[in-house]
Design a protein around this motif. Structure first.
Motif, PDB file in Angstrom:
ATOM      1  N   ALA A  45      75.891  28.633  19.427  1.00 49.80           N
ATOM      2  CA  ALA A  45      75.123  27.460  18.975  1.00 49.80           C
ATOM      3  C   ALA A  45      75.091  26.393  20.063  1.00 49.80           C
ATOM      4  CB  ALA A  45      75.731  26.885  17.706  1.00 49.80           C
ATOM      5  N   SER A  46      73.997  25.663  20.145  1.00 48.16           N
ATOM      6  CA  SER A  46      73.871  24.530  21.054  1.00 48.16           C
ATOM      7  C   SER A  46      74.357  23.290  20.311  1.00 48.16           C
ATOM      8  CB  SER A  46      72.406  24.363  21.475  1.00 48.16           C
ATOM      9  OG  SER A  46      72.276  23.237  22.325  1.00 48.16           O
ATOM     10  N   MET A  47      75.297  22.564  20.924  1.00 45.65           N
ATOM     11  CA  MET A  47      75.921  21.431  20.231  1.00 45.65           C
ATOM     12  C   MET A  47      75.991  20.196  21.128  1.00 45.65           C
ATOM     13  SD  MET A  47      78.997  23.327  18.181  1.00 45.65           S
ATOM     14  CE  MET A  47      79.409  24.631  19.337  1.00 45.65           C
ATOM     15  N   ILE A  48      74.883  19.769  21.660  1.00 50.12           N
ATOM     16  CA  ILE A  48      74.844  18.598  22.526  1.00 50.12           C
ATOM     17  C   ILE A  48      74.716  17.345  21.657  1.00 50.12           C
ATOM     18  CG2 ILE A  48      73.541  17.423  24.350  1.00 50.12           C
ATOM     19  CD1 ILE A  48      72.604  20.269  25.220  1.00 50.12           C
ATOM     20  N   SER A  49      75.537  16.357  21.937  1.00 50.97           N
ATOM     21  CA  SER A  49      75.488  15.041  21.266  1.00 50.97           C
ATOM     22  C   SER A  49      75.746  15.107  19.760  1.00 50.97           C
ATOM     23  CB  SER A  49      74.151  14.342  21.531  1.00 50.97           C
ATOM     24  OG  SER A  49      73.956  14.139  22.904  1.00 50.97           O
ATOM     25  N   LEU A  50      76.694  15.932  19.349  1.00 46.52           N
ATOM     26  CA  LEU A  50      77.088  15.953  17.941  1.00 46.52           C
ATOM     27  C   LEU A  50      77.731  14.621  17.570  1.00 46.52           C
ATOM     28  CD1 LEU A  50      78.843  19.411  17.429  1.00 46.52           C
ATOM     29  CD2 LEU A  50      76.672  18.675  16.470  1.00 46.52           C
TER      30      LEU A  50
END
Length: 145
Positions: free
Chosen positions: A121-126
């Motif tokens: 999964a892409s999790m940028i700026s959670l």
């Protein structure tokens, strides 16, 4: 003759300069809430706050900007789903599959994320303020559990 042209242009101008806003398909929302099956559905911007989506099949669904505040996603399959910018404040995400999903800019404030699979999964700026995360490969820096 010029005043009618100016009036018409005045009425049309807002439509010429607005960007298209993509909204959820109402039929898809109804399908999800009645069957919990909505693979590949367009739920972008949908208000699914406090929805009981236990075991829901949302594989490859578009949930961009959706409101899932207080939603129950226990056992939901969100493999390949796009949740970019979605609001999952205080949501329950337990035993859910988020494989290969887009979680960029997702708000997980006060969410409970237990035993979720986020492989690929892409999790940028959670946004993870006060989130409870256990047995899930999400962390703020440091070692992954």
């Amino acid at each position: 003759m010029k005043p009618p042209i100016i009036a018409i242009l005045g009425l049309l101008t807002p439509f010429l300069f607005t960007s298209q806003v993509k909204a959820a398909n109402p039929d898809h929302i109804e399908q999800l809430l009645s069957t919990r099956y909505c693979q590949g559905c367009d739920l972008s911007g949908a208000d699914l706050s406090a929805a009981h989506l236990i075991g829901a099949d949302l594989r490859d669904a578009n949930l961009t900007g959706a409101n899932l505040t207080d939603a129950n996603l226990e056992g939901a399959d969100l493999t390949g789903a796009n949740l970019e910018g979605a609001n999952l404040t205080a949501a329950l995400v337990t035993n859910a599959s988020l494989n290969e999903s887009n979680l960029n800019s997702v708000n997980l404030t006060k969410a409970m994320v237990f035993d979720a699979d986020v492989t690929g999964a892409s999790m940028i700026s959670l946004i993870l303020d006060e989130a409870q995360i256990f047995n899930t490969k999400i962390s703020i820096g440091g070692e992954q559990e």
